[in-house]
Scaffold this motif. Structure first.
Motif, short mmCIF file in Angstrom:
data_model
loop_
_atom_site.label_atom_id
_atom_site.label_comp_id
_atom_site.label_asym_id
_atom_site.label_seq_id
_atom_site.Cartn_x
_atom_site.Cartn_y
_atom_site.Cartn_z
N LEU A 1 21.49 -23.80 48.38
CA LEU A 1 20.19 -23.22 48.75
C LEU A 1 20.26 -22.68 50.06
O LEU A 1 19.43 -22.21 50.64
N GLN B 1 21.21 -29.48 50.29
CA GLN B 1 20.82 -28.08 50.20
C GLN B 1 22.26 -27.33 50.05
O GLN B 1 22.30 -26.06 49.32
N LYS C 1 13.00 -26.37 50.54
CA LYS C 1 12.96 -24.97 50.66
C LYS C 1 11.76 -24.42 50.53
O LYS C 1 11.45 -23.52 51.29
#
Length: 268
Positions: free
Chosen positions: A267, A262, A135
């Motif tokens: 995320l 993710q 990220k």
């Protein structure tokens, strides 16, 4: 409390042992099966004995039988073995967490096809910290943009068979995506001799293999007058095991679909 019923492939390997240890310590997970190749000397032994804590689960080569009582299979073996296990998991309706790297395009397509019937988390690195770095790399690449050269350096133990690591490649994909590039066409995997000046649109990879390095990854953004380095270093394999259990818990709420860490960490 509903416990996630876990099966582990490659039980006697480095990651297999770590996964067994993490599962036995978890309150919300229970080990129900552990697998090894038929010729393994560990067949018939208690899986818990590998980590110093007998658990009553016998290591077997009968994957189909073991998956019949599991909610999720965790696999960090080799591509060919993982794909065989994937077919059995699909037939059994068992979810799968895949940490194996080095798949061909055809292998990845098989995983995507199986995910139409079962839930699969497929990620090059299960560690929560590494996925936080993914990220950060996306954000950094968008800010730094075209003014910085990107180089990815990774180091692993002498026994690792694929290079660059799946994690390094994923880092490259994240950066390339943020910059609007196609990694397949802009990646440079080695330099030797008179290479000429660096093409600013390329993303370079450097690979180190030696000793018992668990896994080090650095993405270098090199500009004029400054460098930014984003680094993750693994001190043990336990973060991969802990992340895998987190992925298994995530899959318990899904009937089918292809996910990565993710997704697991929220995320996206």
């Amino acid at each position: 409390m509903n416990q996630v019923r876990i099966a582990i492939a490659g039980a006697s390997g480095r990651m297999g042992r770590m996964l067994i240890e993490a599962t036995l310590k978890a309150d919300d997970a229970v080990l129900v099966a552990a697998f090894e190749r038929p010729e393994s000397t560990f067949i018939g032994k208690d899986a818990g004995d590998l980590v110093g804590s007998s658990c009553g689960v016998t290591i077997t080569s009968d994957v189909a039988e073991g998956l019949a009582k599991a909610d999720c299979l965790i696999d960090f073996t080799r591509p060919e073995g993982t794909l065989q296990h994937l077919a059995l998991a699909r037939a059994a309706g068992c979810g799968m967490v895949i940490g194996t790297t080095g798949f061909s395009a055809e292998g990845k397509a098989e995983i995507a096809a199986a995910a139409r019937d079962i839930p699969v988390v497929f990620a090059p690195n299960m560690a929560v910290g590494v996925n936080a770095v993914f990220k950060l790399l996306d954000v950094a690449a968008r800010i730094l943009n075209e003014d910085y050269d990107v180089e990815i350096i990774e180091a692993h133990h002498r026994l690792k068979v694929d290079a660059p690591s799946g994690t390094a490649l994923r880092m490259g994909e994240v950066v390339a995506g943020a910059l609007g590039r196609d990694l397949e066409s802009c990646a440079i995997y080695g330099r030797e001799g008179v290479t000429g000046e660096r093409d600013g649109q390329t993303i370079g990879f450097a690979t180190v293999r030696g000793g018992d390095i668990v896994g080090d990854h650095t993405v270098l953004f090199a500009g004029i007058g400054e460098r930014i380095e984003i680094t993750h270093k693994s001190g043990s394999r336990m973060p991969y095991a802990s992340g895998s259990l987190r992925a298994a818990r995530f899959l318990a709420a899904h009937k089918a679909g292809l996910f990565d860490m993710q997704d697991v960490l929220g995320l996206k």
